[in-house]
Scaffold this motif. Structure first.
Motif, PDB file in Angstrom:
ATOM      1  N   MET A  94       0.835  -1.076  -0.182  1.00  0.00           N
ATOM      2  CA  MET A  94      -0.153   0.068   0.157  1.00  0.00           C
ATOM      3  C   MET A  94       0.793   1.391   0.104  1.00  0.00           C
ATOM      4  O   MET A  94       0.549   2.259  -0.761  1.00  0.00           O
ATOM      5  CB  MET A  94      -0.794  -0.008   1.114  1.00  0.00           C
ATOM      6  CG  MET A  94      -1.859  -1.040   1.305  1.00  0.00           C
ATOM      7  SD  MET A  94      -3.013  -0.978   2.438  1.00  0.00           S
ATOM      8  CE  MET A  94      -3.991   0.628   2.198  1.00  0.00           C
ATOM      9  N   PHE A  95       2.100   1.299   0.856  1.00  0.00           N
ATOM     10  CA  PHE A  95       2.721   2.443   0.882  1.00  0.00           C
ATOM     11  C   PHE A  95       3.514   2.629  -0.380  1.00  0.00           C
ATOM     12  O   PHE A  95       3.628   3.784  -0.887  1.00  0.00           O
ATOM     13  CB  PHE A  95       3.952   2.214   1.730  1.00  0.00           C
ATOM     14  CG  PHE A  95       4.574   3.670   2.297  1.00  0.00           C
ATOM     15  CD1 PHE A  95       4.183   4.625   2.899  1.00  0.00           C
ATOM     16  CD2 PHE A  95       5.893   3.842   1.569  1.00  0.00           C
ATOM     17  CE1 PHE A  95       4.750   5.791   3.391  1.00  0.00           C
ATOM     18  CE2 PHE A  95       6.762   4.733   1.959  1.00  0.00           C
ATOM     19  CZ  PHE A  95       6.003   5.624   2.668  1.00  0.00           C
ATOM     20  N   ALA A  96       3.940   1.694  -1.088  1.00  0.00           N
ATOM     21  CA  ALA A  96       4.629   1.698  -2.378  1.00  0.00           C
ATOM     22  C   ALA A  96       3.619   2.400  -3.445  1.00  0.00           C
ATOM     23  O   ALA A  96       3.960   2.881  -4.207  1.00  0.00           O
ATOM     24  CB  ALA A  96       5.174   0.509  -2.884  1.00  0.00           C
ATOM     25  N   ASP A  97       2.414   1.864  -3.265  1.00  0.00           N
ATOM     26  CA  ASP A  97       1.184   2.368  -4.298  1.00  0.00           C
ATOM     27  C   ASP A  97       1.007   3.720  -3.960  1.00  0.00           C
ATOM     28  O   ASP A  97       0.831   4.620  -5.019  1.00  0.00           O
ATOM     29  CB  ASP A  97      -0.025   1.464  -4.013  1.00  0.00           C
ATOM     30  CG  ASP A  97      -1.167   2.126  -4.972  1.00  0.00           C
ATOM     31  OD1 ASP A  97      -0.758   1.940  -6.417  1.00  0.00           O
ATOM     32  OD2 ASP A  97      -2.136   2.348  -4.528  1.00  0.00           O
ATOM     33  N   PHE A  98       1.241   4.196  -2.800  1.00  0.00           N
ATOM     34  CA  PHE A  98       0.746   5.611  -2.193  1.00  0.00           C
ATOM     35  C   PHE A  98       2.087   6.478  -2.974  1.00  0.00           C
ATOM     36  O   PHE A  98       1.589   7.600  -3.414  1.00  0.00           O
ATOM     37  CB  PHE A  98       0.824   5.586  -0.685  1.00  0.00           C
ATOM     38  CG  PHE A  98       1.259   7.049  -0.272  1.00  0.00           C
ATOM     39  CD1 PHE A  98       0.609   8.276  -0.585  1.00  0.00           C
ATOM     40  CD2 PHE A  98       2.670   7.274   0.589  1.00  0.00           C
ATOM     41  CE1 PHE A  98       0.784   9.318   0.161  1.00  0.00           C
ATOM     42  CE2 PHE A  98       2.991   8.381   0.793  1.00  0.00           C
ATOM     43  CZ  PHE A  98       1.942   9.417   1.057  1.00  0.00           C
ATOM     44  N   LEU A  99       3.303   5.910  -2.776  1.00  0.00           N
ATOM     45  CA  LEU A  99       4.286   6.935  -3.234  1.00  0.00           C
ATOM     46  C   LEU A  99       4.352   7.172  -4.882  1.00  0.00           C
ATOM     47  O   LEU A  99       4.521   7.831  -5.523  1.00  0.00           O
ATOM     48  CB  LEU A  99       5.643   6.212  -2.809  1.00  0.00           C
ATOM     49  CG  LEU A  99       5.968   6.876  -1.421  1.00  0.00           C
ATOM     50  CD1 LEU A  99       7.575   6.310  -1.086  1.00  0.00           C
ATOM     51  CD2 LEU A  99       5.835   8.205  -1.071  1.00  0.00           C
ATOM     52  N   ALA A 100       3.983   5.917  -5.430  1.00  0.00           N
ATOM     53  CA  ALA A 100       3.475   5.812  -6.902  1.00  0.00           C
ATOM     54  C   ALA A 100       2.738   6.852  -7.446  1.00  0.00           C
ATOM     55  O   ALA A 100       2.898   7.692  -8.419  1.00  0.00           O
ATOM     56  CB  ALA A 100       3.457   4.579  -7.561  1.00  0.00           C
ATOM     57  N   ARG A 101       1.565   6.918  -6.695  1.00  0.00           N
ATOM     58  CA  ARG A 101       0.470   7.669  -6.969  1.00  0.00           C
ATOM     59  C   ARG A 101       0.919   9.376  -6.740  1.00  0.00           C
ATOM     60  O   ARG A 101       0.870  10.061  -7.781  1.00  0.00           O
ATOM     61  CB  ARG A 101      -0.795   7.542  -6.155  1.00  0.00           C
ATOM     62  CG  ARG A 101      -1.859   8.307  -6.539  1.00  0.00           C
ATOM     63  CD  ARG A 101      -2.438   8.182  -7.848  1.00  0.00           C
ATOM     64  NE  ARG A 101      -3.780   8.633  -8.257  1.00  0.00           N
ATOM     65  CZ  ARG A 101      -4.074   9.814  -8.278  1.00  0.00           C
ATOM     66  NH1 ARG A 101      -2.638  10.889  -8.342  1.00  0.00           N
ATOM     67  NH2 ARG A 101      -5.162  10.547  -8.579  1.00  0.00           N
ATOM     68  N   ARG A 102       1.832   9.430  -5.795  1.00  0.00           N
ATOM     69  CA  ARG A 102       2.303  10.769  -5.513  1.00  0.00           C
ATOM     70  C   ARG A 102       3.313  11.237  -6.766  1.00  0.00           C
ATOM     71  O   ARG A 102       3.509  12.446  -6.981  1.00  0.00           O
ATOM     72  CB  ARG A 102       2.977  10.971  -4.021  1.00  0.00           C
ATOM     73  CG  ARG A 102       2.142  10.640  -3.043  1.00  0.00           C
ATOM     74  CD  ARG A 102       1.371  11.878  -2.856  1.00  0.00           C
ATOM     75  NE  ARG A 102       1.770  13.042  -2.645  1.00  0.00           N
ATOM     76  CZ  ARG A 102       1.360  14.319  -2.777  1.00  0.00           C
ATOM     77  NH1 ARG A 102      -0.062  14.188  -3.133  1.00  0.00           N
ATOM     78  NH2 ARG A 102       1.594  15.426  -2.569  1.00  0.00           N
ATOM     79  N   ARG A 103       3.852  10.343  -7.220  1.00  0.00           N
ATOM     80  CA  ARG A 103       4.988  10.629  -8.361  1.00  0.00           C
ATOM     81  C   ARG A 103       4.314  10.486  -9.607  1.00  0.00           C
ATOM     82  O   ARG A 103       5.001  11.087 -10.664  1.00  0.00           O
ATOM     83  CB  ARG A 103       5.973   9.526  -8.536  1.00  0.00           C
ATOM     84  CG  ARG A 103       6.999   9.233  -7.161  1.00  0.00           C
ATOM     85  CD  ARG A 103       8.169   8.601  -7.607  1.00  0.00           C
ATOM     86  NE  ARG A 103       8.126   7.184  -8.203  1.00  0.00           N
ATOM     87  CZ  ARG A 103       7.867   6.170  -7.572  1.00  0.00           C
ATOM     88  NH1 ARG A 103       7.969   6.294  -6.289  1.00  0.00           N
ATOM     89  NH2 ARG A 103       7.538   4.864  -8.172  1.00  0.00           N
ATOM     90  N   GLY A 104       3.167  10.275  -9.665  1.00  0.00           N
ATOM     91  CA  GLY A 104       2.274  10.869 -11.076  1.00  0.00           C
ATOM     92  C   GLY A 104       2.093   9.631 -11.521  1.00  0.00           C
ATOM     93  O   GLY A 104       1.754   9.718 -13.025  1.00  0.00           O
ATOM     94  N   GLU A 105       2.417   8.515 -11.430  1.00  0.00           N
ATOM     95  CA  GLU A 105       2.059   7.163 -12.411  1.00  0.00           C
ATOM     96  C   GLU A 105       0.828   7.089 -12.529  1.00  0.00           C
ATOM     97  O   GLU A 105      -0.099   7.293 -11.947  1.00  0.00           O
ATOM     98  CB  GLU A 105       2.869   5.945 -11.567  1.00  0.00           C
ATOM     99  CG  GLU A 105       4.452   5.980 -11.305  1.00  0.00           C
ATOM    100  CD  GLU A 105       4.934   4.749 -10.816  1.00  0.00           C
ATOM    101  OE1 GLU A 105       4.052   3.688 -10.651  1.00  0.00           O
ATOM    102  OE2 GLU A 105       6.039   4.664 -10.049  1.00  0.00           O
TER     103      GLU A 105
END
Length: 440
Positions: A321-332
């Motif tokens: 979940m945290f990896a997905d959170f940061l990926a979304r923050r990076r605009g993926e």
């Protein structure tokens, strides 16, 4: 659980032809076992034992209702992932930036405190089994490091197999104990009638038992495990629903078995357990005296399985979940379900960074008193997460973000609304009970 969407044939409402439905089959079962193993930790077992010791079989119905509530929440998480091809965090982000900030603060503070609690909980039965090997703090560090190495180097498939083995150990131990204490089946069946004990704070205690059956943030992680299994579209919906039923049937067996132990072994003898995980060590001593060393040892093995599955389950699921959170923050913006199914998330630096956060900083707490203010904030965030989950799922699954065919029906809306109200009441109570006068 039945199809909670309430849509049996709404062909004109579909947003396009869906994938061919897969036949639901026991051979596909997996994420449900993982969520059951992760959700039922030492704290759940203690709470159920204490409920049994205080009220006998009176609150058996509440444990069953708790399983039904969690079935609805987990089903909603899985349905979102499969029907949209998007992750739950992606859905939360679409509701506004407030969800991002809530999750970010929650993940950092909750992970720090929970990491220490999980390591300590896993260490307790090991120290009881091998008292002269090393101190509790070092057992805790060893458990954290083993969990780190295991999750770091293994993909979901291996993780699921190990969790299944440990669930098997938990199942054998809890069912054996339930038979060993010779439950009164007449009283047990009577406990299925919804009766609230006539004692002070009994309503809140009853709601607490309902809300405490099987998982918090691990329910949100269920959709991530569904995708990691390779289920990426609505063709897997029937399979997911069977898997989810298995998860909470398994959870129900654990909870009911421990309530039997509490009712027969503790309630009848008027024995009070200590609060927290230490109560399980105390129960091991009681079983040792009553039924012999083999039974006491077997229980401690089951206690370790319950604690360690929660540890590695959180290490894996919340890191996803945290990896997905940061990926979304990076605009993926790529299809997240496929990304999770490919295993790339498990090899990402963000996944492993959160793994390290769960493991090393919390070790500080093993050697010193818990930071008082941080524990209060942790308690508040933890109390707020479940109403946040229930109410955001209601929002997402009744909106155009979800394909019409898979939106909520009346049953799902009713269950999610009831869950949201239940957890909101429990959150208010927990926040109210915090020692705020000492915080400032």
């Amino acid at each position: 659980m039945a199809d909670t969407t309430g849509n049996t044939q709404d062909l004109g409402a579909k947003d396009g032809p869906g994938p061919q439905p897969r036949r639901s089959s026991w051979r596909y079962i997996g994420p449900g076992i993982v969520v059951a193993a992760t959700g039922v930790g030492a704290g759940d077992l203690v709470a159920t034992l204490i409920a049994g010791s205080n009220f006998g079989y009176t609150l058996l119905w509440a444990a069953v209702v708790g399983c039904l509530v969690k079935i609805s929440l987990a089903e909603a998480c899985g349905r979102w992932h499969l029907s949209t091809g998007r992750t739950l965090f992606d859905g939360w982000a679409s509701l506004g930036s407030w969800t991002t900030w809530f999750f970010a603060v929650y993940a950092v503070i909750w992970g720090f405190v929970y990491g220490a609690a999980a390591m300590s909980s896993s260490a307790l039965p090991l120290q009881a089994l091998f008292p002269s090997v090393m101190d509790l703090e070092y057992w805790g560090m060893a458990c954290g490091l083993v969990g780190l190495v295991f999750v770091w180097f293994n993909k979901y498939a291996v993780f699921e197999k190990v969790m299944t083995v440990l669930v098997g150990v938990m199942f054998v131990v809890t069912v054996y104990l339930a038979f060993r204490v010779t439950p009164n089946l007449g009283d047990a069946f009577a406990g299925l009638l919804p009766v609230v004990p006539d004692e002070k704070d009994s309503i809140l205690n009853t709601l607490g038992l309902i809300g405490g059956v099987g998982g918090t943030i691990t329910l949100a992680a269920y959709g991530y495990w569904v995708n990691a299994k390779g289920w990426t579209n609505s063709g897997w919906m029937k399979v997911m629903r069977l898997d989810n039923r298995v998860a909470y049937l398994t959870t129900g067996v654990f909870v009911v078995a421990m309530l039997f132990v509490g009712a027969e072994l503790l309630h009848s003898a008027n024995i009070a357990l200590s609060g927290g995980d230490q109560g399980l060590v105390q129960l091991g001593d009681i079983l040792d005296d009553r039924y012999g060393t083999t039974t006491g040892t077997l229980f401690l093995v089951g206690f370790f399985a319950a604690s360690f599955t929660s540890l590695i389950g959180v290490w894996h699921g919340v890191s996803l979940m945290f990896a997905d959170f940061l990926a979304r923050r990076r605009g993926e913006r790529q299809a997240r379900a496929d990304e999770l199914a490919s295993g790339r998330r498990e090899r990402s630096w963000t996944f492993r960074a959160y793994l390290l956060w769960l493991t090393f900083p919390p070790m500080i707490l093993l050697f010193q008193d818990e930071p008082f203010r941080l524990i209060i904030i942790y308690g508040v965030l933890g109390a707020a997460f479940m109403p946040f989950l229930a109410l955001t799922l209601l929002w997402l699954l009744n909106s155009s973000r979800t394909p019409r065919e898979w939106r909520n029906g009346h049953l799902s809306n009713g269950m999610l609304a009831a869950a949201g109200l239940l957890f909101l009441v429990l959150a208010v109570k927990q926040i109210w009970d915090q020692p705020w006068s000492e915080f400032f």
